[in-house]
Write a protein that holds these residues in place. Sequence first.
Motif, PDB file in Angstrom:
ATOM      1  N   ARG A 225       0.839  -1.211   0.000  1.00  0.00           N
ATOM      2  CA  ARG A 225       0.000   0.000   0.000  1.00  0.00           C
ATOM      3  C   ARG A 225       0.866   1.249   0.000  1.00  0.00           C
ATOM      4  NH1 ARG A 225      -5.856  -0.438   2.639  1.00  0.00           N
ATOM      5  NH2 ARG A 225      -5.903   1.822   2.752  1.00  0.00           N
ATOM      6  N   ILE A 230      -1.066   4.599  -1.499  1.00  0.00           N
ATOM      7  CA  ILE A 230      -2.448   4.547  -1.017  1.00  0.00           C
ATOM      8  C   ILE A 230      -2.447   4.861   0.471  1.00  0.00           C
ATOM      9  CG2 ILE A 230      -4.487   3.101  -0.709  1.00  0.00           C
ATOM     10  CD1 ILE A 230      -3.561   1.451  -3.103  1.00  0.00           C
ATOM     11  N   SER A 234      -7.695   5.445   3.096  1.00  0.00           N
ATOM     12  CA  SER A 234      -8.428   4.975   1.916  1.00  0.00           C
ATOM     13  C   SER A 234      -9.006   3.581   2.161  1.00  0.00           C
ATOM     14  CB  SER A 234      -7.505   4.943   0.690  1.00  0.00           C
ATOM     15  OG  SER A 234      -7.076   6.242   0.335  1.00  0.00           O
ATOM     16  N   VAL A 236      -9.558   0.211   0.205  1.00  0.00           N
ATOM     17  CA  VAL A 236      -9.141  -0.497  -1.005  1.00  0.00           C
ATOM     18  C   VAL A 236     -10.114  -1.642  -1.288  1.00  0.00           C
ATOM     19  CG1 VAL A 236      -7.356  -1.909  -2.088  1.00  0.00           C
ATOM     20  CG2 VAL A 236      -6.717   0.109  -0.755  1.00  0.00           C
ATOM     21  N   LEU A 238     -10.358  -4.654  -3.699  1.00  0.00           N
ATOM     22  CA  LEU A 238      -9.370  -5.372  -4.512  1.00  0.00           C
ATOM     23  C   LEU A 238      -9.966  -6.564  -5.250  1.00  0.00           C
ATOM     24  CD1 LEU A 238      -6.332  -6.075  -5.248  1.00  0.00           C
ATOM     25  CD2 LEU A 238      -6.329  -7.446  -3.144  1.00  0.00           C
ATOM     26  N   VAL A 266     -10.836   3.173  -3.303  1.00  0.00           N
ATOM     27  CA  VAL A 266      -9.918   2.943  -4.418  1.00  0.00           C
ATOM     28  C   VAL A 266     -10.086   1.510  -4.919  1.00  0.00           C
ATOM     29  CG1 VAL A 266      -7.498   2.923  -5.164  1.00  0.00           C
ATOM     30  CG2 VAL A 266      -8.264   4.571  -3.424  1.00  0.00           C
ATOM     31  N   VAL A 268      -8.686  -1.541  -6.946  1.00  0.00           N
ATOM     32  CA  VAL A 268      -7.411  -2.070  -7.430  1.00  0.00           C
ATOM     33  C   VAL A 268      -7.684  -3.403  -8.112  1.00  0.00           C
ATOM     34  CG1 VAL A 268      -5.093  -2.847  -6.830  1.00  0.00           C
ATOM     35  CG2 VAL A 268      -6.124  -0.921  -5.591  1.00  0.00           C
ATOM     36  N   ALA A 307      -6.093  -5.215   0.858  1.00  0.00           N
ATOM     37  CA  ALA A 307      -7.521  -4.961   0.663  1.00  0.00           C
ATOM     38  C   ALA A 307      -8.225  -4.653   1.982  1.00  0.00           C
ATOM     39  CB  ALA A 307      -8.177  -6.159   0.002  1.00  0.00           C
TER      40      ALA A 307
END
Length: 434
Positions: A225, A230, A234, A236, A238, A266, A268, A307
């Motif tokens: 990360r 990141i 945030s 994540v 994933l 975010v 990914v 994640a």
Amino acid sequence: MRILINSINFSPELTSTGKYTGELADWLAQRGHEVRVVTSPPHYPQWRISKGYAGWRYKREKLNTSVKSSGGVDIFRCPVWVPRVPRGWKRVLYLASFSLSSWPVMLMQIFWRPDVVLLIEPTLFCSPQTLCVGRLSGATAWLHVQDFEVEVAFELQDFSSTKLQRSICILERFLLGRFNRVSAISDRMVERLSAKGVDAHRTVLFPNWVDTSEIYPLTTPNALRQELGISRDSIVALYSGNMGLKQGLSLLIEVSRRLVHRPEIVFVLCGDGPHRDALVEMASQQRNVMFLPLQPSGRLNELLNMADIHLLPQVAGAADLVMPSKLTGIMASGKPVVATADEGSQLAMVLAGRGVCTRPGDVNALAAAVARLADDRELRLQMGCELRKYALIHLNRSDILTRFESSLMEACDRSVTGAQSKVTASQKNKLPVA
């Protein structure tokens, strides 16, 4: 025992069938069995031959195990034609090329006198040589189904002709009936085998597994990360794995658009596959989407722990035809998952109370589920804890492989020595679902 494995996918492939078949061969060799593998050069999930290998020549190599007393695994690489986009007749030619090139190598193994000939599906194309070698060497012919490739092809509409589909199903049913044992990775898949005419006493539940000592929740700051810039604040979401059609990944791009007003979330997408370039193009204007290449096995735990939410999309109808191989690692990482699966499917039942399932193709429901978990840290922790607990109890690699070894020995009228290897018939019928 002498165990001959026929699989189009094998180590050093990092995902899906190749990963599990490689680990199975390595484990059996460490247990003292002689293991040979007839396979192709590594090419999945990127769908191109890996560096250092050639798709047009035969090669023999050795896979050394971590146990010095083990003789390792003998590997026979056979030529294969790999299409960049494996759809329709191109996929058929790909499978047929390996089936044809592996015939002479498989026939040579008759003189080795294997006790078990184990075919991994995909691909069912290699059934004739597997059955032939089994018959001529007096070995047990065993088919292990990682996914029902025939029905998946129908679901993806690779073959729309009703007559062709009917003919393929008749051939599949005939081939399945010729094996001494047929195993699959989930209860529903085993039930489907019975529906295809396989006698119940010849079916075995053999789920995928995870090494919970290698994949586990991290309590320290995630280095991956930090490398990607990141922030800790945030969230994540994933996806990691193959980027093919049956994963339905275009849905995730649409979800990212619905949640673009939530800059803290975010998305990914990590991996490779025939539809990666199309996905990158679809998300070219999305600031909340990031793509990563397939990560080496040494960084898998870091990746899974990066994640806050794992994403597990599938196209409609696939949830009982395949069980996502990545699910075992997700569970072991102790992070929550949002999946797309029909109610009552095997995947939905496994995730009941441990994750969130939405209907396949429902963008609004999937976006709402991601937003809900992003807003509720306590729910994420609770679900992650339940998933980790399930992995520890039901997905232990040593337990599952020991039980499978016992099934192999029983099929060959052998006995397994050692208290750790003894499994009663009732235990084998209750192998947990992955």
